[in-house]
Design a protein around this motif. Structure first.
Motif, PDB file in Angstrom:
ATOM      1  N   ILE A  43       0.912   3.172  -9.029  1.00 28.98           N
ATOM      2  CA  ILE A  43       1.069   3.300  -7.586  1.00 28.98           C
ATOM      3  C   ILE A  43      -0.268   3.070  -6.909  1.00 28.98           C
ATOM      4  O   ILE A  43      -1.310   3.513  -7.399  1.00 28.98           O
ATOM      5  CB  ILE A  43       1.640   4.707  -7.249  1.00 28.98           C
ATOM      6  N   PHE A  44      -0.236   2.354  -5.792  1.00 32.80           N
ATOM      7  CA  PHE A  44      -1.443   2.165  -4.984  1.00 32.80           C
ATOM      8  C   PHE A  44      -1.025   1.854  -3.556  1.00 32.80           C
ATOM      9  O   PHE A  44      -0.149   1.015  -3.313  1.00 32.80           O
ATOM     10  CB  PHE A  44      -2.319   1.032  -5.512  1.00 32.80           C
ATOM     11  N   TRP A  72       6.474   5.415   9.233  1.00 29.95           N
ATOM     12  CA  TRP A  72       5.503   4.841   8.305  1.00 29.95           C
ATOM     13  C   TRP A  72       5.452   3.331   8.413  1.00 29.95           C
ATOM     14  O   TRP A  72       6.317   2.700   9.041  1.00 29.95           O
ATOM     15  CB  TRP A  72       5.788   5.294   6.883  1.00 29.95           C
ATOM     16  N   GLU A  73       4.417   2.748   7.796  1.00 32.56           N
ATOM     17  CA  GLU A  73       4.248   1.299   7.772  1.00 32.56           C
ATOM     18  C   GLU A  73       4.590   0.760   6.391  1.00 32.56           C
ATOM     19  O   GLU A  73       4.451   1.456   5.381  1.00 32.56           O
ATOM     20  CB  GLU A  73       2.796   0.918   8.109  1.00 32.56           C
ATOM     21  N   ALA A  74       5.043  -0.476   6.343  1.00 34.07           N
ATOM     22  CA  ALA A  74       5.340  -1.111   5.061  1.00 34.07           C
ATOM     23  C   ALA A  74       4.094  -1.089   4.177  1.00 34.07           C
ATOM     24  O   ALA A  74       2.990  -1.351   4.641  1.00 34.07           O
ATOM     25  CB  ALA A  74       5.804  -2.549   5.276  1.00 34.07           C
ATOM     26  N   GLY A  75       4.275  -0.741   2.925  1.00 28.39           N
ATOM     27  CA  GLY A  75       3.159  -0.666   1.992  1.00 28.39           C
ATOM     28  C   GLY A  75       2.536   0.702   1.864  1.00 28.39           C
ATOM     29  O   GLY A  75       1.693   0.917   0.984  1.00 28.39           O
ATOM     30  N   ASP A  76       2.925   1.655   2.717  1.00 28.27           N
ATOM     31  CA  ASP A  76       2.387   3.021   2.638  1.00 28.27           C
ATOM     32  C   ASP A  76       2.910   3.741   1.392  1.00 28.27           C
ATOM     33  O   ASP A  76       3.913   3.340   0.784  1.00 28.27           O
ATOM     34  CB  ASP A  76       2.796   3.839   3.867  1.00 28.27           C
ATOM     35  N   ILE A  77       2.218   4.832   1.058  1.00 32.96           N
ATOM     36  CA  ILE A  77       2.674   5.770   0.040  1.00 32.96           C
ATOM     37  C   ILE A  77       3.050   7.068   0.744  1.00 32.96           C
ATOM     38  O   ILE A  77       2.221   7.665   1.435  1.00 32.96           O
ATOM     39  CB  ILE A  77       1.575   6.071  -0.998  1.00 32.96           C
ATOM     40  N   GLY A 101      12.850   1.090   2.941  1.00 30.12           N
ATOM     41  CA  GLY A 101      12.024   1.227   4.136  1.00 30.12           C
ATOM     42  C   GLY A 101      10.632   0.651   3.976  1.00 30.12           C
ATOM     43  O   GLY A 101       9.811   0.755   4.888  1.00 30.12           O
ATOM     44  N   GLY A 102      10.352   0.051   2.808  1.00 30.50           N
ATOM     45  CA  GLY A 102       9.104  -0.681   2.629  1.00 30.50           C
ATOM     46  C   GLY A 102       7.964   0.083   2.006  1.00 30.50           C
ATOM     47  O   GLY A 102       6.847  -0.440   1.914  1.00 30.50           O
ATOM     48  N   LEU A 103       8.193   1.323   1.554  1.00 27.34           N
ATOM     49  CA  LEU A 103       7.107   2.081   0.928  1.00 27.34           C
ATOM     50  C   LEU A 103       6.717   1.476  -0.416  1.00 27.34           C
ATOM     51  O   LEU A 103       7.559   0.934  -1.140  1.00 27.34           O
ATOM     52  CB  LEU A 103       7.522   3.533   0.724  1.00 27.34           C
ATOM     53  N   ASN A 104       5.434   1.619  -0.751  1.00 31.61           N
ATOM     54  CA  ASN A 104       4.957   1.219  -2.076  1.00 31.61           C
ATOM     55  C   ASN A 104       5.196   2.304  -3.116  1.00 31.61           C
ATOM     56  O   ASN A 104       5.013   2.061  -4.309  1.00 31.61           O
ATOM     57  CB  ASN A 104       3.461   0.892  -2.042  1.00 31.61           C
ATOM     58  N   GLY A 105       5.575   3.495  -2.675  1.00 36.47           N
ATOM     59  CA  GLY A 105       5.835   4.567  -3.608  1.00 36.47           C
ATOM     60  C   GLY A 105       5.867   5.912  -2.920  1.00 36.47           C
ATOM     61  O   GLY A 105       5.645   6.024  -1.706  1.00 36.47           O
ATOM     62  N   VAL A 106       6.152   6.937  -3.726  1.00 39.08           N
ATOM     63  CA  VAL A 106       6.260   8.312  -3.239  1.00 39.08           C
ATOM     64  C   VAL A 106       5.507   9.224  -4.203  1.00 39.08           C
ATOM     65  O   VAL A 106       5.611   9.059  -5.430  1.00 39.08           O
ATOM     66  CB  VAL A 106       7.736   8.765  -3.160  1.00 39.08           C
TER      67      VAL A 106
END
Length: 219
Positions: A43-44, A72-77, A101-106
């Motif tokens: 994850i990053f 949130w913005e696309a690419g956020d964690i 929703g575009g997240l890079n991870g949780v």
């Protein structure tokens, strides 16, 4: 906008290397007992923080992950601090909301149910393990995009960068990404030199001399 070379570096580097670089620079930022649901997941990305709070009275702000999906913005964690509670903070539907929703991870300071299904998702989820019990009725998500003072032992500010792999999760200040990368590149070179020395059966003194190079920050 994050430099592409910096992004590529952090998307592939081991957390252990970054840990050594952070030590050299006197930085802290390690979460405790938070790991990927699948060992191979990495994850990053930039932190979007959510803070659980204990309930005092009705009518106080109470956000859901569905509400926050518009923030949130696309690419956020998504980084959720729920005190490490043993109840489930997330199920499959919420995980899908995060992924689509575009997240890079949780990253959860807590647990999740539907563990098997969520672990198979392309989007990485990190947490403290599985749980069946629903989210504790004694707390709610009362704040977002605030500093998390104790996210599994680390401080996380909105916009910090989150890096995680099978060894755990690091919090990297956004203004120190390149400083840490500069030191980490040196550490990678030293590690490669050590590996060659060990493979070639060099003396203990020689191996220790190489290892000592990691103890001094690169000028």
């Amino acid at each position: 906008m994050l430099d592409e070379n910096v992004r590529k570096f952090y998307e592939s580097v081991q957390t252990g290397v970054v840990t050594d670089a952070m030590y050299l620079l006197g930085l802290e930022g390690w979460m405790t007992d938070v790991f990927p649901l699948r060992p191979e997941k990495r994850i990053f990305g930039k932190a979007f923080t959510v803070q659980a709070v204990r309930i005092r009275e009705k009518g106080e702000p109470n956000y859901t992950i569905y509400d926050l999906s518009e923030k949130w913005e696309a690419g956020d964690i998504l980084v959720v601090d729920a005190f490490g509670e043993n109840c489930s903070l997330m199920g499959e539907n919420i995980a899908h909301t995060c992924m689509y929703g575009g997240l890079n991870g949780v990253v959860l300071n807590g647990r999740c149910r539907d563990f098997g299904q969520i672990s198979e998702l392309e989007m990485p989820v990190f947490g403290k393990g599985p749980a069946m019990e629903l989210k504790n009725k004694r707390f709610k998500y009362g704040m977002y995009q605030v500093t998390l003072a104790n996210m599994a032992g680390a401080q996380v500010r909105p916009g910090d960068y989150i890096l995680g792999d099978v060894d755990g999760v690091l919090v990297i200040p956004s203004d120190r990404l390149e400083d840490i990368m500069y030191q980490a590149e040196m550490i990678i070179e030293v590690e490669n030199e050590m590996e060659d020395a060990i493979r070639n059966r060099c003396s203990v003194a020689e191996v220790k001399a190489i290892a000592s190079k990691k103890k001094k920050a690169r000028a």
